[in-house]
Design a protein around this motif. Structure first.
Motif, PDB file in Angstrom:
ATOM      1  N   GLU B  58       0.692  -1.145  -0.079  1.00 48.70           N
ATOM      2  CA  GLU B  58      -0.100   0.130   0.217  1.00 48.70           C
ATOM      3  C   GLU B  58       1.012   1.516  -0.106  1.00 48.70           C
ATOM      4  N   VAL B  59       0.411   2.384  -1.019  1.00 51.01           N
ATOM      5  CA  VAL B  59       1.004   3.454  -1.174  1.00 51.01           C
ATOM      6  C   VAL B  59       0.309   4.596  -0.515  1.00 51.01           C
ATOM      7  N   PRO B  60       0.138   6.132  -0.183  1.00 54.04           N
ATOM      8  CA  PRO B  60      -0.326   6.915  -0.024  1.00 54.04           C
ATOM      9  C   PRO B  60      -0.790   7.921  -1.509  1.00 54.04           C
ATOM     10  N   VAL B  61      -1.693   7.372  -1.465  1.00 49.77           N
ATOM     11  CA  VAL B  61      -3.428   8.082  -3.215  1.00 49.77           C
ATOM     12  C   VAL B  61      -3.808   9.189  -2.125  1.00 49.77           C
ATOM     13  N   THR B  62      -3.823  10.091  -3.457  1.00 50.59           N
ATOM     14  CA  THR B  62      -4.920  10.962  -2.564  1.00 50.59           C
ATOM     15  C   THR B  62      -5.726  11.361  -4.175  1.00 50.59           C
ATOM     16  N   LEU B  63      -7.284  11.181  -4.139  1.00 49.35           N
ATOM     17  CA  LEU B  63      -8.374  11.470  -4.593  1.00 49.35           C
ATOM     18  C   LEU B  63      -8.389  12.331  -4.790  1.00 49.35           C
ATOM     19  N   ARG B  64      -9.428  13.115  -6.023  1.00 45.69           N
ATOM     20  CA  ARG B  64     -10.550  14.836  -6.065  1.00 45.69           C
ATOM     21  C   ARG B  64     -11.573  13.621  -6.376  1.00 45.69           C
ATOM     22  N   VAL B  65     -12.283  13.546  -5.600  1.00 42.19           N
ATOM     23  CA  VAL B  65     -13.890  13.195  -5.913  1.00 42.19           C
ATOM     24  C   VAL B  65     -14.897  13.687  -5.602  1.00 42.19           C
ATOM     25  N   ASN B  66     -15.874  14.080  -6.048  1.00 43.84           N
ATOM     26  CA  ASN B  66     -16.837  15.230  -6.019  1.00 43.84           C
ATOM     27  C   ASN B  66     -16.367  16.119  -5.585  1.00 43.84           C
ATOM     28  N   GLY B  67     -15.522  16.686  -5.236  1.00 41.27           N
ATOM     29  CA  GLY B  67     -15.052  17.954  -4.631  1.00 41.27           C
ATOM     30  C   GLY B  67     -14.925  18.210  -3.757  1.00 41.27           C
ATOM     31  N   GLU B  68     -14.481  16.534  -3.320  1.00 39.30           N
ATOM     32  CA  GLU B  68     -13.853  16.678  -2.271  1.00 39.30           C
ATOM     33  C   GLU B  68     -12.402  16.017  -2.289  1.00 39.30           C
ATOM     34  N   THR B  69     -11.541  16.340  -1.230  1.00 41.95           N
ATOM     35  CA  THR B  69      -9.447  15.442  -1.036  1.00 41.95           C
ATOM     36  C   THR B  69     -10.110  14.980  -0.393  1.00 41.95           C
ATOM     37  N   ARG B  70      -9.664  13.266  -0.482  1.00 37.01           N
ATOM     38  CA  ARG B  70     -10.205  11.774  -0.111  1.00 37.01           C
ATOM     39  C   ARG B  70      -8.513  11.218  -0.200  1.00 37.01           C
ATOM     40  N   ARG B  71      -8.156  10.867   1.491  1.00 34.94           N
ATOM     41  CA  ARG B  71      -6.767  10.735   1.200  1.00 34.94           C
ATOM     42  C   ARG B  71      -7.136   8.536   2.051  1.00 34.94           C
ATOM     43  N   LEU B  72      -6.177   7.658   1.007  1.00 32.11           N
ATOM     44  CA  LEU B  72      -6.095   6.688   1.564  1.00 32.11           C
ATOM     45  C   LEU B  72      -4.836   6.046   1.377  1.00 32.11           C
ATOM     46  N   ASN B  73      -4.877   4.744   1.649  1.00 35.58           N
ATOM     47  CA  ASN B  73      -3.466   3.771   1.087  1.00 35.58           C
ATOM     48  C   ASN B  73      -4.004   2.860   0.252  1.00 35.58           C
ATOM     49  N   LEU B  74      -3.499   2.394  -0.952  1.00 32.80           N
ATOM     50  CA  LEU B  74      -3.782   1.423  -1.957  1.00 32.80           C
ATOM     51  C   LEU B  74      -3.100   0.922  -2.019  1.00 32.80           C
ATOM     52  N   GLU B  75      -2.887  -0.458  -3.175  1.00 32.40           N
ATOM     53  CA  GLU B  75      -1.632  -0.975  -3.204  1.00 32.40           C
ATOM     54  C   GLU B  75      -2.202  -0.614  -5.691  1.00 32.40           C
ATOM     55  N   PRO B  76      -1.062  -0.217  -5.660  1.00 31.60           N
ATOM     56  CA  PRO B  76      -0.827   0.161  -7.065  1.00 31.60           C
ATOM     57  C   PRO B  76      -1.714  -0.430  -7.548  1.00 31.60           C
ATOM     58  N   ARG B  77      -2.078  -1.438  -7.462  1.00 27.71           N
ATOM     59  CA  ARG B  77      -2.839  -2.287  -8.175  1.00 27.71           C
ATOM     60  C   ARG B  77      -4.868  -2.472  -8.157  1.00 27.71           C
ATOM     61  N   VAL B  78      -4.717  -1.305  -7.492  1.00 24.51           N
ATOM     62  CA  VAL B  78      -6.349  -1.498  -6.939  1.00 24.51           C
ATOM     63  C   VAL B  78      -6.849  -0.238  -7.988  1.00 24.51           C
TER      64      VAL B  78
END
Lengths: 327, 221
Positions: B58-78
């Motif tokens: 898992e690596v830190p991944v920051t997504l912008r979803v529907n105008g919000e910033t969401r921080r996750l830890n995900l494997e690159p394959r997700v």
């Protein structure tokens, strides 16, 4: 999908250094529309995926008086909207429009289109490119309705999946490949080969090379067309396809290129059809004769005899379209 | 760096030994055992020191979803679709073919429709992701959704969120479409119930409603 390392280099050199020298260890990620599915099916199981998305100079289209240079990471959407392509290379637009999914046009790249892996269901199920089980191909006695009708003496029976390779070959296009030893340019035709061993690929690209550019010579006075026979109008790969480029001298064909798609493990140039056309004025009869010539050496498998008829008609219709002004 | 790469790759190779293909040939369809060996080995060999190589853990991944910033830890394959559905509880986008061919997972990235099942979440970073949830905030239906209801443009409903997203995206580039353009423009989505007729008419109606709305909402009173 198996786990993998992910790398997103910002330069070609860096990307190349991250690729392994043998197949199976690393894969290049462009638009992802094919590779991600391949990995989900375990048909590709790289230990590392190298994304080209951050290499900005792989993207974009440049046009000079003598040629068009398309960066390999240019999306199908960008190609379709490019004014140079629309004006000077309408058959490329016609070919790209057959990619009937807005989603794929937004995500997919022209480099990925050329290097996508075969749709053969045995390959996708994990039996390898040669679809072998206990050393024997599953295709001749299996469900081969979408498999090859030409160049299918074995051991490969899949069909080349690229929808744009046939027209690019007919136009005399080249690809630029860059690897640790430098760059080389080869014709699009030479990018493909029929694998003879299970560990060989259907491309001549080396495992640590990336496809950086597609170079299309200016199509002066040429009339071109692509015709795909499809099961449905929506997103799908064609059952067979034909790409034709005619150079005319008045009303007669001085030079013809006819390349079939989805009939053989490689895009399939047809010198037989080309010879039938050269020196003739195109008519319904001449186009019909060229279509017949194109499939004269076809050797259909147990379930794909229908593709011979489709290929014959695809060639005929592409020729008629080209002769009537083209794409 | 080069040494580490070689070590990593050769280490992996030895650990894997048995490829999935060999495994399939030898043992039918069960696969779990052979994969786990490879994963354990990969974790023992992280590519430390190399800024641009991440994972396979898992690596830190920051997504912008529907105008919000969401921080996750995900494997690159997700995939983006799995991240949204399984980690962010955004289950509007559906997982059907999971192979970039059916359109049920259609969402917008920077306002353009994509198949969420085939975008790696790690690659969605830096882009604005918009899902169907964005268009029904506060329980108020988007005009496209109302038009779907009006035209009975769904049956089992599983393809519907993807179709609505594809239709909304389509109208952004074709605000006043013909029926033929609608038919072609929706080629990336499938409906196994065959509700295309209703969907196409819904798009034509929604186009009218939306252009009226854009002009101040006064035309239809």
């Amino acid at each position: 999908m198996e786990r993998f390392e992910y790398a997103n280099p910002t330069s070609r050199k860096e990307a190349i250094s991250l690729l392994a020298a043998e197949w199976g260890q690393t894969e290049v990620l462009a638009g992802g529309t094919d590779l991600v599915s391949c990995m989900k099916d375990f048909a590709c199981t790289p230990k590392r995926v190298v994304s080209l998305k951050r290499i900005s100079d792989l993207r974009g289209i440049r046009s000079s008086g003598k040629e068009l240079r398309i960066g390999s990471m240019t999306t199908i959407r960008e190609l379709l909207e490019d004014q140079h392509v629309k004006q000077g290379y309408p058959a490329l637009i016609q070919s790209a429009e057959y990619i009937r999914s807005e989603q794929l046009r937004n995500m997919g790249t022209i480099g990925g289109e050329l290097l996508q892996r075969p749709r053969c269901w045995y390959f996708r199920l994990g039996y390898g490119l040669l679809a072998q089980y206990n050393g024997k191909s599953l295709v001749p006695d299996g469900d081969n309705r979408y498999h090859a009708i030409l160049g299918n003496s074995g051991p490969a029976y899949f069909v080349s999946p690229s929808m744009m390779a046939p027209i690019l070959i007919a136009m005399g296009a080249q690809v630029r490949l860059e690897g640790p030893g430098g760059a080389r340019e080869i014709t699009v035709e030479k990018l493909y080969r029929t694998p003879a061993q299970p560990d060989e690929r259907e491309h001549t690209l080396h495992p640590n090379e990336i496809l950086t550019e597609i170079i299309v010579p200016r199509q002066e006075g040429a009339r071109s067309a692509v015709y795909e026979v499809r099961q449905k109008e929506a997103l799908d790969w064609p059952l067979t396809a034909a790409a034709v480029v005619l150079k005319m001298n008045g009303d007669t064909v001085s030079h013809a290129r006819v390349v079939l798609g989805h009939v053989a493990p490689v895009p399939w140039p047809s010198p037989e059809a080309e010879q039938t056309l050269e020196g003739k004025t195109v008519s319904e009869d001449v186009a019909e004769a060229a279509g017949k010539a194109a499939v004269s050496k076809a050797t259909p498998l147990s379930m794909n005899g229908y593709k011979v008829q489709l290929a014959r008609v695809a060639v005929k219709r592409a020729i008629m379209q080209a002769a009537q002004g083209g794409a | 760096m080069k040494q580490k790469k070689e070590k990593l790759l050769s280490g992996k190779k030895e650990a894997d030994g048995l490829t999935r293909r060999d495994f399939l040939k030898g043992a039918g369809v069960a696969v779990s055992g052979s994969i786990l060996v490879g994963e354990a080995q990969a974790e023992a060999n992280p590519a430390e020191g190399s800024a641009q190589v991440q994972g396979p853990g898992e690596v830190p991944v920051t997504l912008r979803v529907n105008g919000e910033t969401r921080r996750l830890n995900l494997e690159p394959r997700v995939t983006l679709l799995d991240a949204l559905r399984d980690r962010l509880d955004l289950t509007g986008a559906k997982k059907v073919c999971d192979r970039a061919t059916c359109g049920a997972c259609t969402m917008l990235m920077d306002d353009r429709p994509v198949y969420g099942c085939t975008v790696l979440a790690i690659e969605a970073q830096g882009h604005e992701v918009t899902t169907i949830e964005h268009f029904s905030k506060g329980g108020k239906l988007h005009p496209m959704m109302s038009a779907f209801v009006e035209h009975d443009a769904q049956q089992c409903g599983f393809c519907t969120p993807g179709f609505v997203m594809a239709c909304i995206a389509f109208l952004k580039t074709h605000p006043n479409p013909t029926m033929e353009e609608v038919e072609k423009g929706l080629g990336g989505n499938l409906c196994r119930c065959g509700t295309y007729w209703g969907i196409r008419h819904a798009v034509l109606d929604a186009a009218k409603a939306m252009s009226a709305e854009a002009e101040g909402g006064l035309i239809h009173g």
